[in-house]
Design an enzyme around this catalytic site. Structure first.
Site, short mmCIF file in Angstrom:
data_model
loop_
_atom_site.label_atom_id
_atom_site.label_comp_id
_atom_site.label_asym_id
_atom_site.label_seq_id
_atom_site.Cartn_x
_atom_site.Cartn_y
_atom_site.Cartn_z
CB CYS A 1 -0.94 -0.14 1.33
SG CYS A 1 -2.00 -1.60 1.48
CG HIS B 1 -0.93 3.93 3.88
ND1 HIS B 1 -1.29 2.74 3.42
CD2 HIS B 1 -0.29 3.80 4.92
CE1 HIS B 1 -0.72 1.65 4.47
NE2 HIS B 1 -0.08 2.50 5.13
#
Length: 553
Positions: free
Chosen positions: A88, A159
């Protein structure tokens, strides 16, 4: 009478003179109108997890159902060779910066750190210490689009940045709804954390982990089910949800749709970045969709988990709602106010599927690896009138770093000064417009991993190279034992046959040598860190220029 006739003639002459000016003005206005941009990113959605044949060379799922994303593929162009980073955080860092992690670039190689070797494993290399978050002085994709008048928004997974505030303070996000999937609440005096579903906090009422989502946190009621979920149902019974907690994926969809409605009446174009948390573990779908798949007999030997299938379709239904909002922003049934024709929509995933919940076959392995199952992902572009519908590009490789320059070109924005912020990617607009099937100066992709990640990854570098006759090859170099692997992805999509094993012929050795030297040159140019040997603390060297020669007979 004579005066009247003269007046008519003057009016006619004025009309003839004026009409072209009006027409030119209208054409100029239309041609200079910048498109809105919506970038939808799934989390951990594998290459075979859509039912569309377009995005996976016919390898789509026969169990998961994604009719809305399939329709998007029918209306746009899919790329068969679309890639991300192995998990990710580095993909998101590359997307936002247009950069690889190496050297003086964004520095984000992995989620958490590069010191994630399996417990008890003795490692030969001391890993490089990475950046865990983007640098504050990076010139993000948001900033570059803002420079030409775009309003920017972030909806979803936080993120590549440390806190949600950083999206606004140093990335340039105007409407900031970056958040984590966990909702923290105090229930009956006890602090409780829950993933994906709203909670009823003692003092705040129904909440998610972001104040801007509070208006969308109320449980499913009859009006919501009738107006929002019923139109998208696909063999599921949304009325099972009445009175139950709202799912984060639905709430994010609600927020995006309200944003589209608001921006559709504004003059400035917008860029909406929508990184969903679905379909990342924990696999917690909407109950009505899980009930549908629990009663469905799997017809795909790879895919049979009802909870994961339900999660995939929840994502699909939310994408469908967003696409519908572009057609009819205020939801009154009249599409005259629609903005779909002037909106570029991109659908992408941040890495390959996570084995267990899903199965990436025919691709090898899973998220976290540099084999195809870990980095090859679905990718769709839709831009009516610019991108031909229902088309598949089977030649051009596209990576997360390429979106930044592509969107900048579409928006008419200049890339940053490379001395301040170098963008590694290249615009694929010529391919989108079918001026060419592939860019001659864009036939290489690189991955570099100077550390460890449990059993999935170790110190290594990888190059994907499109050779003559559009043959796609991947070369792996492992630093611990100086070994290589070479695969022809066209002929061996499952990466089962290492072409350097046994007695490789001269043609294979020549390809391997070209790739090895390109990889070596890239590592040197980018000052890629390799870590140090644990025993004697010396810097681990790059692959040798003649390293392939050891495979000669």
């Amino acid at each position: 009478m004579e005066l009247s006739m003269n007046l008519v003639i003057k009016i006619a002459i004025f009309s003839l003179l004026a009409s072209p000016l009006v027409a030119c003005s209208q054409v100029k206005k239309e041609s200079s109108q910048k498109p809105n941009i919506i970038f939808i990113m799934a989390d951990d959605l594998g290459w075979t997890d859509l039912s569309s044949p377009n995005t996976s060379l016919g390898n789509g799922s026969k169990y998961y159902e994604t009719p809305n994303i399939d329709k998007l593929a029918d209306q746009g162009k899919s790329f068969a060779y679309a890639y991300a980073q192995q998990n990710c955080q580095p993909t998101r860092a590359s997307l936002i910066t247009g950069q690889y992690a190496t050297g003086n670039q964004n520095g984000v190689y992995n989620v958490g750190s590069l010191k994630r070797a399996s417990k008890g494993v003795i490692t030969a290399i001391k890993p490089h210490t990475q950046n865990n978050y983007l640098k504050e002085d990076c010139i993000s994709m948001f900033k570059t689009l803002k420079s030409v008048g775009y309003h920017t928004a972030w909806f979803g997974k936080l993120h590549a940045i440390k806190t949600e505030e950083h999206a606004s303070t140093y990335l340039g996000v105007d409407y900031n709804l970056a958040l984590r999937k966990e909702t923290n609440a105090t229930v009956n005096g006890v602090k409780v954390k829950h993933e994906f579903f709203a909670q009823n906090d003692d003092n705040k009422g129904w909440v998610f982990n972001h104040d801007l989502l509070k208006p969308y946190a109320q449980p499913y009621d009859s009006a919501y089910i009738h107006n929002v979920l019923e139109p998208l149902k696909n063999g599921n019974d949304p009325w099972q949800l009445e009175g139950t907690p709202k799912h984060l994926t639905d709430a994010l969809g609600d927020a995006v749709i309200d944003y589209i409605k608001d921006r559709s009446i504004k003059d400035a174009p917008f860029f909406a970045y929508i990184p969903f948390h679905a379909v990342h573990v924990s696999i917690l779908p909407r109950p009505d969709l899980e009930a549908k798949y629990t009663s469905k007999i799997p017809q795909d030997p790879r895919h049979n988990r009802a909870d994961y299938a339900a999660f995939v379709e929840l994502l699909d239904q939310t994408v469908g709602r967003i696409l519908n909002a572009l057609e009819d922003p205020n939801g009154d049934g009249d599409t005259k106010d629609g903005i779909a024709k002037n909106t570029l929509v991109i659908f992408y995933s941040d890495n390959g599927g996570f084995m267990g919940p899903t199965d990436n076959r025919p691709l090898r392995l899973r998220k976290g690896t540099f084999y195809e199952g870990g980095i090859r992902v679905p990718l769709i572009f839709r831009y009516p009138g610019v991108i031909h519908p229902n088309t598949v590009n089977k030649t051009q490789e596209v990576h997360a770093i390429d979106f930044y320059p592509t969107l900048a070109e579409i928006a008419g924005a200049k890339l940053p000064n490379p001395k301040i912020h170098e963008v590694n990617g290249k615009s694929v607009m010529p391919v989108l417009k079918e001026e060419t099937d592939a860019l001659d100066d864009k036939n290489e992709l690189f991955w570099h991993f100077p550390g460890y990640m449990d059993v999935r990854n170790m110190p290594q570098s990888v190059i994907h190279y499109r050779h003559s006759n559009n043959q796609h090859y991947k070369l792996f170099y492992r630093y611990e034992d100086e070994s290589y692997e070479l695969y022809n992805i066209n002929n061996d999509i499952s990466e089962t046959t290492n072409l350097l094993s046994g007695s490789p012929n001269q043609e294979i050795l020549d390809v391997a040598l070209i790739m090895n030297n390109k990889l070596r040159e890239w590592l040197i140019k980018n000052n890629a860190p390799t870590g140090t040997w644990t025993k004697h603390q010396e810097i681990v060297p790059y692959p040798l220029k003649d390293g392939i020669n050891k495979y000669k007979n």
